[in-house]
Design an enzyme around this catalytic site. Sequence first.
Site, PDB file in Angstrom:
ATOM      1  CG  ASP A 148      47.755  64.748  71.874  1.00 61.25           C
ATOM      2  OD1 ASP A 148      47.714  65.372  72.955  1.00 61.25           O
ATOM      3  OD2 ASP A 148      47.995  65.312  70.785  1.00 61.25           O
TER       4      ASP A 148
HETATM    5  C1  NOJ Z   1      47.236  68.225  72.733  1.00 62.84           C
HETATM    6  C2  NOJ Z   1      48.362  68.446  71.764  1.00 62.84           C
HETATM    7  O1  NOJ Z   1      48.076  67.806  70.545  1.00 62.84           O
HETATM    8  C3  NOJ Z   1      49.712  67.973  72.266  1.00 62.84           C
HETATM    9  O2  NOJ Z   1      50.697  68.415  71.387  1.00 62.84           O
HETATM   10  C4  NOJ Z   1      49.963  68.455  73.659  1.00 62.84           C
HETATM   11  O3  NOJ Z   1      51.221  68.001  74.095  1.00 62.84           O
HETATM   12  C5  NOJ Z   1      48.847  67.973  74.567  1.00 62.84           C
HETATM   13  N1  NOJ Z   1      47.578  68.503  74.099  1.00 62.84           N
HETATM   14  C6  NOJ Z   1      49.063  68.373  76.016  1.00 62.84           C
HETATM   15  O4  NOJ Z   1      48.820  69.705  76.200  1.00 62.84           O
END
Ligand code: NOJ
Length: 735
Positions: free
Chosen positions: A259
Amino acid sequence: MSQFIDDLIERMTLAEKIGQLNLVTPGGFTNTGPVVTEGVEQKICGGLVGGMFGIYGAAALRPLQQMAVEKTRLGIPLLFGLDVIHGHKTVFPLPLALACTWDMALIEKTARIAAVEAAADGLNWVFSPMVDIARDPRWGRIAEGSGEDPFLGAAIARAMVQGYQGDDLALPDTVMACVKHFALYGGAESGRDYNTVDMSRIRMYETYFPPYKAAVDAGVGSVMCAFNEVDGIPATGNKWLMTDVLRGEWGFEGLAVSDYTGINEMSAHGLGDLAAVAALSLRAGTDMDMVGEGYLTTLEKSLEDGRVSLGEIDQACRRVLEAKQKLGLFDDPFRYIDEKRTENILTADSRAFARETAAQSCVLLQNKAGVLPLKTAGTIAVIGPLAADRRNMQGTWSIAGDWQLCASVLDGIKAQCGQNTEILHARGANITNDPVLAQRLNFAGEKVDIDPRPPADMIAEALACAEKADVIVAVVGEAQEMSGEASCRADIGIPEDQRPLLEALAATGKPLVLVVITGRPLVLTWEQAHADAILLMWFGGTEAGHGTADVLFGQHNPSGRLAVTFPYHVGQVPVYYAHKNTGRPYGGDMLDKFKSRYLDIPNEPLWPFGFGLSYTTFDYGTLRLDKTALQGEDDRLQATIAVTNTGPVTGTETVQLYLTDPVASVARAVLDLRGFQKVHLAPGETADVTFSITSAALRFFNADLQHVWEPGEFIIHTGPHVAALKSAAVQWIRD
Ligand code: NOJ
């Protein structure tokens, strides 16, 4: 496939291989995290980027793909991802709202339309489905998933993967899905985002893992790591999780991505400096590094130092290249980049379907004296801070959605009513009067403005409308950014500045209908006692206003059923139906002291899992079993119940099947969902609903984490929700 990739890897330098592991976001367009990547174009031309996200549109993406293909030594195309979570430009209701439809074909179709639109916008990768089981409504991201139940969550995970990826990932209108957040992100302590998770392995396997596994079984192309720790080690660097379970036990062969700065954040978790955590993540099996550039900046040196091996770098690089190959990008890097395909976006059909999904997602929680459906006659006062609101209708993660295309609930109501109906409107209150909170909620554009008039003046204006009306429709609840990532709330009621308005409206004695907009279960105990009707709209997407009006006026008979429990009081959370019995279950005797209960509130939630009303009523007959003694793995039980529409209009009922295993080698939940079927019945019509139950329904994870069933007595239950079940027992023994 492998020969082509083998040859390519053979020709790549170490820097080029590490470059493939780098996933960047340019910022400026749509920021979804705390930092953005610097010098993106230079890095692409230098072969230091494997994929990009947070940018969309064929015209924006074409030059970037051209750089990758034409300016780099090997011309390897880029992946282009985005958080397409509940629709792309046609925005559907929030995932939690869609889960309340219990309609897998409908949910799959939302993902299919999202894929077509995303692909027409140059994207080949969506960061969805989010399948984190969540049982704490304080956690803002409960909005993004399918609620509290693993059986329903797994069914939805399968439907969404199928919708995004179809049967052939290389087609130009299918996109690679990314199941997230692996794993257990919804188990954050205190409902506070990014917080510690600590749970037993039995609970992981039994409750939290099934939706991720279902996505893997459905062939999902990629997996995103969770931010949280799992058994003390952050998921991103957790080899047991990312390799032993995901790839070893479940057979996942696709791409694993961290993530947003998830690798770097392992330092704050206390796992060491960037070189240490990057090496740990690579060795754990996390292939791509989202935004943090820990791989880009440390792996070369870590290879020299012997902290990682070339084989580990090659393996991660291979998985990135294989994803590109599955998407057909080596055959045609511009397969998804076609400026003419924008005609596939926001079509009349997709908008009509969005309206249907908005109506289907609504859950009717209360309807005293049949105040709903409304009549298109007389005078209706449409009151409340969200009544005329268009900016907050789409909900969290609607990056590409244009709120200006949304209809408000007031728009929807006006569109349904002809000249015979007078519609009056007043705002009555602000979503919040707190300017600091408003500023936080407006971080991605203004969603919340504060009317500077004194609250009493706004209420007086609302009451003046209400006095003239036959019925009041109050549209209240959360702003879009009150749920979603980093949007946790400790007090999960209707925001407090709206309460004086509701009190004043209730005091008029006029029929009071609440339309509740929210991304999470709210505590609506006061509202239940004071409103005549409560219609839960969630965040309904592009067509929220019209879909809600369809329900309010009875064009659509509400059929949504809660995919998550609504607490009676925030002090109950986590509160969920599949709880354990405990050694001292409360049996209803208030004076029996040593029981598992509160002194000040009931154990029961306000509205149970599976609950939802209709404009008609359904009657359930007795539960009939074709046998009560079963033997062996392959035996099969038929459980049938007659459901009759006993009310005045055609309606859809969701018949639910649950199982209890009263004696087992480990403590089991009091109930577990094991099936559901929707039936559509005309007034007076009866249908037999039959569930075919195999020994698979009896299985659970034992103390050795084996997925077993143990012979003995089982109780089968069916009904409209967990608090109104008809039950019968069977004996199921071994051969
Ligand atoms: C953080 C989030 O937790 C995740 O769900 C998301 O896909 C990513 N950022 C990218 O934006």
